[in-house]
Write a protein that holds these residues in place. Structure first.
Motif, PDB file in Angstrom:
ATOM      1  N   TYR A  16     -58.733 -15.633  71.727  1.00  0.00           N
ATOM      2  CA  TYR A  16     -57.459 -14.958  71.974  1.00  0.00           C
ATOM      3  C   TYR A  16     -57.549 -13.497  71.541  1.00  0.00           C
ATOM      4  N   GLY A  17     -58.117 -13.271  70.351  1.00  0.00           N
ATOM      5  CA  GLY A  17     -58.240 -11.910  69.839  1.00  0.00           C
ATOM      6  C   GLY A  17     -59.162 -11.056  70.685  1.00  0.00           C
ATOM      7  N   LYS A  18     -60.251 -11.649  71.141  1.00  0.00           N
ATOM      8  CA  LYS A  18     -61.190 -10.898  71.974  1.00  0.00           C
ATOM      9  C   LYS A  18     -60.539 -10.502  73.300  1.00  0.00           C
ATOM     10  N   GLU A  19     -59.761 -11.410  73.859  1.00  0.00           N
ATOM     11  CA  GLU A  19     -59.069 -11.111  75.116  1.00  0.00           C
ATOM     12  C   GLU A  19     -58.032 -10.003  74.905  1.00  0.00           C
ATOM     13  N   LEU A  20     -57.345 -10.042  73.770  1.00  0.00           N
ATOM     14  CA  LEU A  20     -56.360  -9.006  73.470  1.00  0.00           C
ATOM     15  C   LEU A  20     -57.024  -7.630  73.385  1.00  0.00           C
ATOM     16  N   ARG A  21     -58.130  -7.551  72.690  1.00  0.00           N
ATOM     17  CA  ARG A  21     -58.810  -6.258  72.562  1.00  0.00           C
ATOM     18  C   ARG A  21     -59.323  -5.767  73.916  1.00  0.00           C
ATOM     19  N   GLY A  37     -43.115   0.504  69.210  1.00  0.00           N
ATOM     20  CA  GLY A  37     -42.005  -0.196  69.844  1.00  0.00           C
ATOM     21  C   GLY A  37     -41.859  -1.629  69.382  1.00  0.00           C
ATOM     22  N   SER A  38     -42.795  -2.102  68.530  1.00  0.00           N
ATOM     23  CA  SER A  38     -42.682  -3.447  67.961  1.00  0.00           C
ATOM     24  C   SER A  38     -42.321  -3.314  66.484  1.00  0.00           C
ATOM     25  N   PHE A  39     -42.142  -4.433  65.824  1.00  0.00           N
ATOM     26  CA  PHE A  39     -41.849  -4.416  64.384  1.00  0.00           C
ATOM     27  C   PHE A  39     -43.106  -4.636  63.563  1.00  0.00           C
ATOM     28  N   TYR A  40     -44.284  -4.460  64.187  1.00  0.00           N
ATOM     29  CA  TYR A  40     -45.543  -4.761  63.520  1.00  0.00           C
ATOM     30  C   TYR A  40     -46.434  -3.527  63.470  1.00  0.00           C
ATOM     31  N   GLY A  41     -47.308  -3.489  62.456  1.00  0.00           N
ATOM     32  CA  GLY A  41     -48.209  -2.366  62.291  1.00  0.00           C
ATOM     33  C   GLY A  41     -49.551  -2.599  62.947  1.00  0.00           C
ATOM     34  N   LEU A  42     -50.370  -1.560  62.974  1.00  0.00           N
ATOM     35  CA  LEU A  42     -51.672  -1.678  63.636  1.00  0.00           C
ATOM     36  C   LEU A  42     -52.598  -2.636  62.888  1.00  0.00           C
ATOM     37  N   SER A  43     -52.445  -2.748  61.547  1.00  0.00           N
ATOM     38  CA  SER A  43     -53.301  -3.667  60.794  1.00  0.00           C
ATOM     39  C   SER A  43     -53.040  -5.120  61.218  1.00  0.00           C
ATOM     40  N   HIS A  44     -51.774  -5.428  61.534  1.00  0.00           N
ATOM     41  CA  HIS A  44     -51.432  -6.775  61.995  1.00  0.00           C
ATOM     42  C   HIS A  44     -52.139  -7.068  63.324  1.00  0.00           C
ATOM     43  N   LEU A  45     -52.071  -6.117  64.243  1.00  0.00           N
ATOM     44  CA  LEU A  45     -52.742  -6.287  65.542  1.00  0.00           C
ATOM     45  C   LEU A  45     -54.258  -6.354  65.384  1.00  0.00           C
ATOM     46  N   SER A  46     -54.797  -5.528  64.494  1.00  0.00           N
ATOM     47  CA  SER A  46     -56.236  -5.536  64.273  1.00  0.00           C
ATOM     48  C   SER A  46     -56.714  -6.900  63.794  1.00  0.00           C
ATOM     49  N   GLU A  47     -55.961  -7.526  62.894  1.00  0.00           N
ATOM     50  CA  GLU A  47     -56.340  -8.845  62.390  1.00  0.00           C
ATOM     51  C   GLU A  47     -56.218  -9.916  63.474  1.00  0.00           C
ATOM     52  N   ILE A  48     -55.267  -9.755  64.385  1.00  0.00           N
ATOM     53  CA  ILE A  48     -55.151 -10.685  65.517  1.00  0.00           C
ATOM     54  C   ILE A  48     -56.376 -10.546  66.412  1.00  0.00           C
ATOM     55  N   GLU A  49     -56.795  -9.318  66.664  1.00  0.00           N
ATOM     56  CA  GLU A  49     -57.963  -9.095  67.521  1.00  0.00           C
ATOM     57  C   GLU A  49     -59.236  -9.673  66.907  1.00  0.00           C
ATOM     58  N   ARG A  50     -59.298  -9.725  65.587  1.00  0.00           N
ATOM     59  CA  ARG A  50     -60.480 -10.283  64.911  1.00  0.00           C
ATOM     60  C   ARG A  50     -60.367 -11.796  64.717  1.00  0.00           C
ATOM     61  N   GLY A  51     -59.277 -12.390  65.215  1.00  0.00           N
ATOM     62  CA  GLY A  51     -59.100 -13.834  65.093  1.00  0.00           C
ATOM     63  C   GLY A  51     -58.691 -14.275  63.714  1.00  0.00           C
ATOM     64  N   GLN A  52     -58.178 -13.337  62.889  1.00  0.00           N
ATOM     65  CA  GLN A  52     -57.848 -13.633  61.501  1.00  0.00           C
ATOM     66  C   GLN A  52     -56.360 -13.890  61.279  1.00  0.00           C
ATOM     67  N   ARG A  53     -55.558 -13.653  62.296  1.00  0.00           N
ATOM     68  CA  ARG A  53     -54.115 -13.804  62.119  1.00  0.00           C
ATOM     69  C   ARG A  53     -53.505 -14.249  63.442  1.00  0.00           C
ATOM     70  N   ARG A  54     -52.445 -15.043  63.359  1.00  0.00           N
ATOM     71  CA  ARG A  54     -51.835 -15.521  64.583  1.00  0.00           C
ATOM     72  C   ARG A  54     -50.879 -14.473  65.151  1.00  0.00           C
ATOM     73  N   MET A  55     -50.605 -14.581  66.435  1.00  0.00           N
ATOM     74  CA  MET A  55     -49.695 -13.671  67.127  1.00  0.00           C
ATOM     75  C   MET A  55     -48.281 -14.254  67.091  1.00  0.00           C
ATOM     76  N   PRO A  56     -47.325 -13.589  66.430  1.00  0.00           N
ATOM     77  CA  PRO A  56     -45.932 -14.064  66.480  1.00  0.00           C
ATOM     78  C   PRO A  56     -45.398 -13.987  67.910  1.00  0.00           C
ATOM     79  N   PRO A  57     -44.536 -14.907  68.308  1.00  0.00           N
ATOM     80  CA  PRO A  57     -44.035 -14.918  69.691  1.00  0.00           C
ATOM     81  C   PRO A  57     -43.404 -13.599  70.129  1.00  0.00           C
ATOM     82  N   ASP A  58     -42.620 -12.951  69.253  1.00  0.00           N
ATOM     83  CA  ASP A  58     -41.981 -11.702  69.668  1.00  0.00           C
ATOM     84  C   ASP A  58     -43.000 -10.587  69.875  1.00  0.00           C
TER      85      ASP A  58
END
Length: 297
Positions: A16-21, A37-58
């Motif tokens: 999932y993270g690889k596809e996002l990146r 435009g979201s309520f999340y920071g770049l570190s949150h997205l970076s961790e999702i891209e590395r497969g270390q954190r889940r993506m919240p629905p919003d």
């Protein structure tokens, strides 16, 4: 320096993270631009891209809008969440991710030994008490998942943990005497590796700040601290700074009310020995707390 690629074949979150990146870079966007435009920071997205954190629905819906991916990430985020929490309660998903990044953890356990310190018989007893009709395969999955978290107390690179347990945890015979002795001896053995600091709160201490369920304070190198509270079938992550500060101060008062760590460790050892000898551990008698503690200067 060449950036390390993500192996999407290792796990569902990794794919999932690889596809996002890939989609983000294809759109020519930086992490900061995608986060705008979201309520999340770049570190949150970076961790999702590395497969270390889940993506919240919003956030998944936001990403789909920005990247024009026709709902792909919103549809798939539930699959990622299930992959991350297999063997754990759904509400624990975010905490599983956060504890991997934590620098320090402060924990209060009023009823049972913390999950990562539990051996299989103890885990099964707790699960059967909470989910008496659960199929055997689901219980086995939970046992395996809980034992996989043993690294939190046993690995050299784990967060440093301060653990306060109620004395009632030692006195309540969740298992037979031999198995209780083995379980408590395991707690002592892990504590002696100095990866966590144990304190026992005497049963007769009176009113204290945490007359409630399990509580954990997690602090990080690169993010504000969070507090997690848990009941029997629910849990909540609290990140409001003023509320977290209140909890942190209350935890300081709890530690002050608990016995010193060396005295606490001896109490756990003594309880293990009592069970081993077929005796029921006895709690501190009224007025005995002062005798258990070393003189303060």
């Amino acid at each position: 320096m060449r950036r390390k690629d993500i192996d999407g074949s290792e796990s569902v979150p990794g794919f999932y993270g690889k596809e996002l990146r890939w989609k983000r870079e294809q759109a020519g966007l930086t992490l900061q631009q995608l986060a705008e435009g979201s309520f999340y920071g770049l570190s949150h997205l970076s961790e999702i891209e590395r497969g270390q954190r889940r993506m919240p629905p919003d956030l998944a819906e936001h990403v789909d809008r920005v990247l024009k991916t026709d709902g792909f990430f919103a549809r798939r985020c539930e699959e990622v969440r299930k992959a991350k929490v297999r063997g754990h309660a759904d509400y624990y998903a975010e905490v599983l991710e956060l504890e991997e990044r934590a620098q320090d953890i402060e924990e209060w356990m009023p009823d049972v030994i913390p999950g990562p310190l539990q051996l299989e018989p103890y885990i099964r007893a707790v699960i059967h008490a909470t989910y008496p009709s659960e199929p055997a395969e689901q219980t086995a999955e939970k046992v395996s998942a809980r034992r996989e978290r043993a690294w939190l107390f046993e690995d050299s690179g784990s967060p440093e943990t301060w653990l306060v347990m109620s004395e009632l945890v030692l006195l309540r015979p969740i298992l037979g005497a031999d198995e209780m002795a083995e379980q408590l001896a395991h707690v002592v053995e892990v504590a002696q590796r100095r990866r966590f600091i144990p304190q026992i709160l005497p049963w007769n201490v009176g009113a204290h700040p945490f007359t409630m369920g399990t509580t954990r304070l997690l602090t990080f190198n690169d993010a504000p601290p969070i507090m997690y509270t848990e009941g029997m079938y629910s849990g909540q992550v609290i990140d409001d700074p003023s509320t977290v500060r209140q909890y942190a101060k209350a935890y300081d008062r709890l530690r002050a009310a608990a016995l010193p760590s060396d005295v606490s460790l001896k109490m756990i050892e003594r309880a293990a020995e009592d069970y081993r000898n077929g005796k029921r551990p006895r709690g501190l008698e009224p007025g005995q707390v002062a005798q258990e503690q070393p003189q303060q200067r």
